[in-house]
Design an enzyme around this catalytic site. Structure first.
Site, PDB file in Angstrom:
ATOM      1  N   ALA A 250     114.848  79.530  58.674  1.00  0.00           N
ATOM      2  CA  ALA A 250     115.454  78.417  59.429  1.00  0.00           C
ATOM      3  C   ALA A 250     114.455  77.368  59.902  1.00  0.00           C
ATOM      4  O   ALA A 250     114.845  76.412  60.576  1.00  0.00           O
ATOM      5  CB  ALA A 250     116.278  78.910  60.612  1.00  0.00           C
ATOM      6  N   ALA A 251     113.188  77.496  59.538  1.00  0.00           N
ATOM      7  CA  ALA A 251     112.199  76.496  59.974  1.00  0.00           C
ATOM      8  C   ALA A 251     112.525  75.122  59.389  1.00  0.00           C
ATOM      9  O   ALA A 251     112.510  74.109  60.100  1.00  0.00           O
ATOM     10  CB  ALA A 251     110.795  76.928  59.573  1.00  0.00           C
ATOM     11  N   GLY A 252     112.819  75.075  58.097  1.00  0.00           N
ATOM     12  CA  GLY A 252     113.159  73.805  57.457  1.00  0.00           C
ATOM     13  C   GLY A 252     114.460  73.223  57.989  1.00  0.00           C
ATOM     14  O   GLY A 252     114.590  72.002  58.147  1.00  0.00           O
ATOM     15  N   ASP A 253     115.421  74.087  58.276  1.00  0.00           N
ATOM     16  CA  ASP A 253     116.706  73.627  58.816  1.00  0.00           C
ATOM     17  C   ASP A 253     116.536  73.071  60.225  1.00  0.00           C
ATOM     18  O   ASP A 253     117.162  72.072  60.599  1.00  0.00           O
ATOM     19  CB  ASP A 253     117.712  74.781  58.829  1.00  0.00           C
ATOM     20  CG  ASP A 253     117.994  75.318  57.435  1.00  0.00           C
ATOM     21  OD1 ASP A 253     117.953  74.533  56.481  1.00  0.00           O
ATOM     22  OD2 ASP A 253     118.244  76.533  57.310  1.00  0.00           O
TER      23      ASP A 253
END
Length: 302
Positions: A250-253
């Protein structure tokens, strides 16, 4: 308050904690197993609403316990779910995440109801899209729905952000030309352009290729190294915050949801917005899981 609409996936994440990825034919024991809310679209919507934006979500779930679990999560965060509908045949999406001791992950996806979103579903949400400041989508839902959403957005001068993930090599030209900002990571950028992203020169080359394909503005994220931008004929690089990475899920999200919440319509604050998004992502990677790891704006602004 910014108004953001996200079209995307809902998955229940099954997280399997392992020492390393198994070899072909190998059987391994797990350290632990846990369940959490996920899906790229849902993660981006949760990130946007926690960043302080008024956020609406266009998505589809099944008629099962996983659906109830996800809806309760969305309601708790104050996400507008007027356009989250149920499919009576397909189940709610699932993701099986292999998470190793170094914090890196490999993910297997069951699309389920995510793959049943239609252009009619998008048309039913047209008012929400038309009234938004920004429209976000990714590739865990049908491309036809994304194109329809971006058509409505551009007809109403709404900023469009495309996260081309999971990676595809055959993105329709029509979708790219409706995209104001494309935000791939280095792997996705290579899949689209054929250019291996290893340094700033290759980032410039990949961005130029994306521009030639019809995309006006490009941000390429490169994990712990930071993010590159090519916006309005200007390029630059924003360094990542140095932290102890536990889980990159979820880092990119988180980056995209926070970016959208901060960006001005003319993108004149691109570096400020990217730094804000990068700081939020640096908090996300310090906790295991997807949506539970996405920070609230009060924790990012301190």
């Amino acid at each position: 308050m910014k108004k953001i609409v996200v079209l995307g996936s809902i998955n229940v994440d099954i997280i399997l904690n392992i020492a390393r990825l198994p070899l072909p034919g190998e059987t391994m024991a797990m350290h632990d197993r846990s369940t959490a809310g996920g899906g790229k679209g849902a993660n981006q919507a949760i990130a946007a609403v926690r960043a302080g934006a008024e956020t609406s979500f266009i998505a589809k779930i099944g008629q099962d316990r996983s659906a109830d679990f996800m809806l309760d999560t969305f309601k708790y965060d104050g996400l507008n779910i007027d356009h989250v509908t149920q499919d009576d045949k397909a189940g709610t999406g699932q993701a099986y995440i292999l998470l190793d001791d170094n914090g890196q992950n490999s993910i297997l996806i069951y699309g389920g109801a995510n793959q049943t979103i239609t252009t009619e579903d998008i048309q039913n949400a047209s008012e929400a899209i038309a009234n938004a400041d920004c429209m976000i989508t990714e590739f865990e839902t049908p491309i036809a729905a994304s194109i329809e959403a971006f058509k409505i957005a551009k007809a109403n001068n709404v900023l469009t952000i495309l996260n081309p993930a999971p990676a595809k090599t055959d993105i329709p030209e029509e979708l790219l030309k409706l995209t104001d900002i494309i935000v791939p990571n280095e792997t996705e950028a290579e899949a689209i352009t054929g250019i291996k992203v290893t340094d700033e020169a290759s980032m410039v080359a990949a961005a130029n290729k994306l521009h030639s394909m019809g995309v006006k503005n490009v941000i390429i994220t490169v994990g712990a190294n930071g993010s590159f931008y090519s916006v309005d004929e200007k390029t630059g690089f924003v360094n990542a915050y140095k932290v102890n990475t536990v889980d990159t899920t979820a880092a990119g999200d988180t980056f995209i949801g926070y970016l959208a919440s901060k960006l001005n319509p003319d993108l004149d604050n691109i570096e400020e917005a990217m730094k804000f998004a990068s700081k939020a992502s640096s908090i996300t990677v310090q906790t295991k899981g997807a949506q539970n790891s996405i920070p609230h704006v009060r924790d990012v602004e301190v």
